[in-house]
Motif scaffolding. Structure first.
Motif, PDB file in Angstrom:
ATOM      1  N   ILE A 167       0.817  31.321   4.535  1.00  0.00           N
ATOM      2  CA  ILE A 167       2.032  30.520   5.061  1.00  0.00           C
ATOM      3  C   ILE A 167       2.915  31.570   5.935  1.00  0.00           C
ATOM      4  O   ILE A 167       2.968  31.254   7.087  1.00  0.00           O
ATOM      5  CB  ILE A 167       2.641  29.866   3.840  1.00  0.00           C
ATOM      6  CG1 ILE A 167       1.471  29.287   3.025  1.00  0.00           C
ATOM      7  CG2 ILE A 167       3.876  28.926   4.615  1.00  0.00           C
ATOM      8  CD1 ILE A 167       2.190  28.677   1.626  1.00  0.00           C
ATOM      9  N   LYS A 213      -0.499  30.590  -6.480  1.00  0.00           N
ATOM     10  CA  LYS A 213      -0.350  30.069  -4.887  1.00  0.00           C
ATOM     11  C   LYS A 213      -0.415  31.329  -4.016  1.00  0.00           C
ATOM     12  O   LYS A 213      -0.279  31.494  -2.555  1.00  0.00           O
ATOM     13  CB  LYS A 213       1.137  29.258  -4.393  1.00  0.00           C
ATOM     14  CG  LYS A 213       0.857  27.879  -5.136  1.00  0.00           C
ATOM     15  CD  LYS A 213       1.729  26.923  -4.418  1.00  0.00           C
ATOM     16  CE  LYS A 213       1.557  25.566  -4.769  1.00  0.00           C
ATOM     17  NZ  LYS A 213       2.483  24.633  -4.169  1.00  0.00           N
ATOM     18  N   HIS A 236      -0.975  23.371   4.190  1.00  0.00           N
ATOM     19  CA  HIS A 236      -0.001  24.081   2.950  1.00  0.00           C
ATOM     20  C   HIS A 236       1.404  24.076   3.193  1.00  0.00           C
ATOM     21  O   HIS A 236       2.210  24.364   2.292  1.00  0.00           O
ATOM     22  CB  HIS A 236      -0.265  25.747   3.347  1.00  0.00           C
ATOM     23  CG  HIS A 236       0.003  26.006   4.869  1.00  0.00           C
ATOM     24  ND1 HIS A 236      -0.801  25.896   5.800  1.00  0.00           N
ATOM     25  CD2 HIS A 236       1.336  26.203   5.531  1.00  0.00           C
ATOM     26  CE1 HIS A 236      -0.145  26.282   6.819  1.00  0.00           C
ATOM     27  NE2 HIS A 236       0.872  26.439   6.696  1.00  0.00           N
TER      28      HIS A 236
END
Lengths: 246, 241
Positions: free
Chosen positions: A230, B9, B211
């Motif tokens: 991310i 994660k 995401h």
């Protein structure tokens, strides 16, 4: 004995750049650059294999294709397509990657790996293997580890890591040993040699390559994580090798 | 003594050590080597109590029994149709599973499904040799007429459907399009031509930003701006599809 090492230490590789996911239509793809040697790898599949007699009903097969682009050499046009050398390298690439790959879930199918080299300066099969292993991971295939590969060797008994073309072509007693390693276990999946080297020196130079293997592994890992992360990972720069992830 | 080396994660790459010790159990996408748990593919780490597993982020569709897929007819067989599934293997739609109509011996099968037709079908069986049987008998299983087909990453399909179908229902409401999402990453969209484009763009956006947390709200705002229509608050749960 004079050879230029371009300011590198004997156990220091050239600058490494690794990227993942650069060919959008492929199922997995990667780019690996070490010094002036660049490799692109694209993975297609698993897909059904034709002709049918080549299918294996127990597991999928891996098919690698190594190709130097026409303008990739040192000024002379490289004739594209299969030749003796390209076929051999395709074969050893396949054998270097298969030990980590698990294709039992894909009977009768094939995974195609295309390795293209737009620019070469020795160590092209190693760069190809590094790129291919990242591309296979990007394609979501089951593999127990990545594969890292680098060339080692010696010039007149000076042990070196990651030889470039000038070093490989040096007029003297030279050995050029491409090797591929499963980094976690330290197992070798590729070990070839061109030249002459003593037994003691061979073991020493293989040991010398281990640090570079570790650096390549870090570069591959960061490149893979960066594609899916991310927030992009901050590129790890080691003082010695100047590993860079872009 | 057992120790986790990664957090939930995080992204794991093949060969990465995830945990040490026998107190953790390897699940999907991991294997045990000695007392270590190692990733054997690229994925998102998911820890459930003692179980360490990976969620795939890439890779082609792997056919599973019970999945609803969208595929196109690539061949007419002696007693059925060959359907392309967007995976490594093609599926066979048998005559018995294709229609409730009586098909006479030697009838021309292309009057039911011709080469190039798109169908929604359900996987009834997958053999060890990956021979896939599909059926067209069941609610919502049909031939597709008109509209457009797009391909998305198979691993992002659950995100595009959303919890209990919330995401896809929102796109349907906003654009007025009919949307069918196959588990194999094939999506069919039909509606007003402009709205079709909006729907496709929204689906691509969800795939790209899968995401991001709070994505449903962001997509709602996005849909409101492109369609200029006010959407109802997501209070009620939509049924899937």
């Amino acid at each position: 004995m004079v050879f230029k090492r371009e300011g590198r230490k004997n156990d220091e590789p050239r600058k490494i750049i690794a990227k993942v996911g650069i060919i959008p239509r492929a199922d997995g793809s990667a780019y690996f650059k070490i010094g002036n040697t660049e490799a692109y790898a694209a993975v297609y599949g698993p897909r059904t294999l034709f002709p049918r007699f080549k299918q294996d009903p127990t597991k999928g097969i891996l098919r690698c294709n190594y190709n130097m682009m026409p303008f990739s050499g040192m000024g002379n046009r490289v004739r594209p397509g299969a030749n003796r050398r390209a076929k051999e390298i395709s074969m050893v690439t396949e054998k270097a990657l298969l030990p980590v790959l698990d294709l039992v879930d894909y009977p009768n199918s094939v995974v195609d790996v295309f390795i293209e080299l737009p620019q070469t300066d020795a160590g092209s099969r190693c760069a190809g293997i590094c790129a291919a292993s990242m591309a296979l991971a990007d394609a979501g295939l089951v593999m127990k580890d990545l594969v890292c590969s680098v060339g080692v060797g010696h010039i007149d008994n000076t042990l070196l890591v990651d030889l470039d073309y000038d070093e490989e072509a040096f007029d003297g007693v030279v050995a050029d040993i491409p090797l591929a390693v499963i980094p976690r276990t330290g197992e070798y999946t590729l070990l070839q040699m061109d030249g002459i080297i003593g037994k003691e020196d061979l073991f020493k130079v293989m040991e010398l390559g281990k640090k570079t293997i570790g650096m390549i592994y870090e570069a591959q890992k960061n490149a893979l994580k960066e594609k899916y992360m991310i927030e992009p990972v901050i590129a790890k720069k080691t003082a010695q090798g100047g590993i860079k992830n872009e | 003594m057992s120790e986790l080396l990664v957090k939930s994660k995080e992204i794991a790459v093949p060969g990465e050590e995830l945990a040490i010790g026998m107190d953790f159990l390897p699940s999907y996408g991991t294997y045990r080597d000695g007392d270590k748990i190692i990733a054997n593919k690229l994925g998102l780490v998911h820890i459930e109590g003692k179980v360490v597993k990976l969620i795939s982020l890439s890779g082609r569709y792997v056919p599973k029994r019970g999945d609803t897929i969208i595929g196109d007819v690539t061949d007419l067989l002696m007693s059925g149709w060959r359907i392309e599934t967007n995976s490594a293997y093609s599926a066979v739609l048998g005559m018995k599973d294709a229609t409730s109509e009586y098909i006479a011996r030697g009838a021309d099968l292309s009057q039911y499904f011709a080469i190039g037709d798109w169908v929604v079908a359900k996987i009834t069986n997958v053999t060890s040799q990956k021979l896939i049987d599909i059926t067209m008998r069941g609610p919502g299983l049909r031939k597709l007429n008109g509209g457009r087909i797009i391909y998305i990453n198979t691993n992002k399909v659950p995100r595009i459907i959303g919890k209990a179908g919330s995401m896809v229902s929102m796109i349907k409401d906003a654009t007025g399009c009919k949307i069918i999402i196959g588990q194999n990453g094939v999506v069919w969209v039909q509606g007003e031509p402009e709205m079709e484009i909006h729907a496709v763009e929204t689906i691509k956006k969800i795939e790209r930003d899968s995401h991001v947390s709070g994505l449903t709200d962001k997509i709602k705002i996005y849909l409101e701006t492109i369609t200029g229509k006010k959407l109802e608050a997501q209070t009620q749960k939509y049924p899937q599809k």
